[in-house]
Scaffold this active site. Structure first.
Site, mmCIF file in Angstrom:
data_model
loop_
_atom_site.group_PDB
_atom_site.id
_atom_site.type_symbol
_atom_site.label_atom_id
_atom_site.label_comp_id
_atom_site.label_asym_id
_atom_site.label_seq_id
_atom_site.Cartn_x
_atom_site.Cartn_y
_atom_site.Cartn_z
ATOM 1 C CG ASP A 37 -0.455 -0.150 2.535
ATOM 2 O OD1 ASP A 37 0.748 -0.495 2.671
ATOM 3 O OD2 ASP A 37 -1.211 0.051 3.508
ATOM 4 C CB SER A 124 -0.357 -5.787 19.373
ATOM 5 O OG SER A 124 -0.147 -4.490 19.853
ATOM 6 C CG LEU A 127 -6.649 -9.157 13.058
ATOM 7 C CD1 LEU A 127 -7.595 -9.953 13.940
ATOM 8 C CD2 LEU A 127 -6.641 -9.728 11.639
ATOM 9 C CG ASP A 174 -4.190 -1.308 7.790
ATOM 10 O OD1 ASP A 174 -4.216 -2.132 6.854
ATOM 11 O OD2 ASP A 174 -3.275 -1.266 8.636
#
EC number: 2.7.1.6
Length: 385
Positions: A37, A124, A127, A174
């Site tokens: 990304d 952590s 996700l 994200d």
């Protein structure tokens, strides 16, 4: 109790009144496309049915009074003054940073709020608990001030907060998937143009996440080092980002770059090949070819392990176990920034119990750590609830 229920109940308890605004933003799992990304490349994540809820109401002044329910900690800051980090409580950086950059984007935003945060994304674990929080805070501010911000803009404000306020040089995946996720779909995202291609997940296919419980903390340096190495490689090829280097172009100059800096060459090889794997994975999913998707996921994991060097032995072992159970009907790989966290596995629904069992029988015995096993649903992005 869901995060939404928990946030509303806690707000009533802490502020002795009913919240008037409730928002929810999901975490994510990335099926393929790791560390691409921030190289302007391609990714293929989905939003998951774990996330962050915020309940709150407007105040009459410019103060933000925030309670983090899961950590049982308070934070307070004033929109009329410069918003600065509080190093004693890491979570506050994600809240303060987003509010600060919402203000930069919309200078008239000055209304304070009381709010409670509650989430169930494992921390952590790779996700995106942080992106989920950032997008939820951004959406809360947008609704609170009736601000002209799109969900894409909210996502990019979240990324800016993480880059410039928290200090982790993450890409935009994200936050984008938390803001734009679609129910029952993976979303192929072009991280340069921000174009998205929704790809349905076949009804008989399960997305599994296994948390290794090896904790990672990306602010600690390795993530930022990888990003710097990719920038060095892009400069070598004379391009803006590694997205602009084709596989053929890379192979043509691979030996030259390896002679200059073998580590940078390996990092570049991962990114260039991973971008191609994402494009191939979209086609594999669209044609229902789980065997090919599995091969691409296996190649991705090997590349992260050998070229990008971001896996750890416990993660490699989880992938190995899952792959034994899945066979050629799907795949498994590490997901997230690396150095711990989770693996993701994609396979027919009837394989779920076999994957769960082989890991339960072997992982703790071999590593001394107990895994968490989740079967996830691809979920909608940020919403007002």
């Amino acid at each position: 109790m869901t995060p939404q229920q928990s946030a509303q109940r806690l707000f009533q308890e802490k502020f002795n009144c009913t919240p008037t605004l409730n928002v929810y933003a999901p975490g994510r799992v990335n099926i393929i496309g790791e560390h691409t990304d921030y190289n302007d490349g391609f990714v293929m994540p989905c939003a998951i049915n774990y996330g962050t809820a915020i309940s709150g109401r407007k105040r009459d002044d410019s103060r933000f009074k925030v309670y983090a329910g899961d950590l049982q900690q308070w934070d307070e800051f004033d929109l009329a003054q410069e918003i600065t980090p509080d190093s004693s409580k890491k979570w506050t950086g994600y809240v303060r940073g987003v509010v600060k950059f919402v203000q930069t984007h919309c200078p008239d935003f000055k209304c304070g709020a009381d709010l409670v945060i509650s989430g169930n994304v494992p921390l952590s674990a790779g996700l995106s608990s942080s992106a989920s929080l950032e997008v939820a805070v951004g959406k809360f501010c947008q609704q609170l001030g009736n601000l002209p911000l799109t969900n894409t803009e909210i996502a990019l404000i979240g990324q800016k907060a993480e880059n410039q306020f928290v200090g982790c040089q993450c890409g935009n995946m994200d936050q984008l998937i938390s803001a734009l996720g679609q129910k029952d779909h993976l979303l192929m995202i072009d991280c340069r143009s921000l174009e998205t291609i929704p790809t349905p997940i076949p009804a008989n296919v399960a997305v599994m996440i296994v948390n290794s419980h090896v904790k990672h903390d990306l602010v600690a340096g390795e993530y930022n080092t990888r990003r710097q190495q990719c920038e060095v490689a892009a400069k070598f090829f004379g391009v803006k980002a590694l997205r602009d280097v084709s596989l053929a172009q890379f192979k043509q100059r691979e030996a030259e770059l390896t002679a200059l800096d073998p580590e940078v060459a390996k990092r570049a090889r991962h990114v260039v090949t991973e971008n191609q794997r994402v494009l191939d994975a979209v086609k594999a999913l669209q044609s229902g070819n789980l065997a090919l998707l599995g091969e691409l996921m296996a190649q991705s994991h090997e590349s992260m392990r050998d070229d990008f060097e971001i896996t750890v032995p416990q993660i490699d072992y989880l992938v190995e176990l899952a792959q034994i159970a899945i066979g050629k009907t799907g795949g498994a790989r590490m997901t997230g920034g690396g150095f711990g966290g989770c693996i993701v596995a994609v396979a027919p629904v009837e394989k779920v119990e076999a994957v769960r069992q082989i890991i339960a029988d072997n992982y703790a015995q071999q590593t001394g750590l107990k895994e968490d096993f989740y079967v996830c649903t691809a979920s909608q992005g940020v919403s007002v609830c």
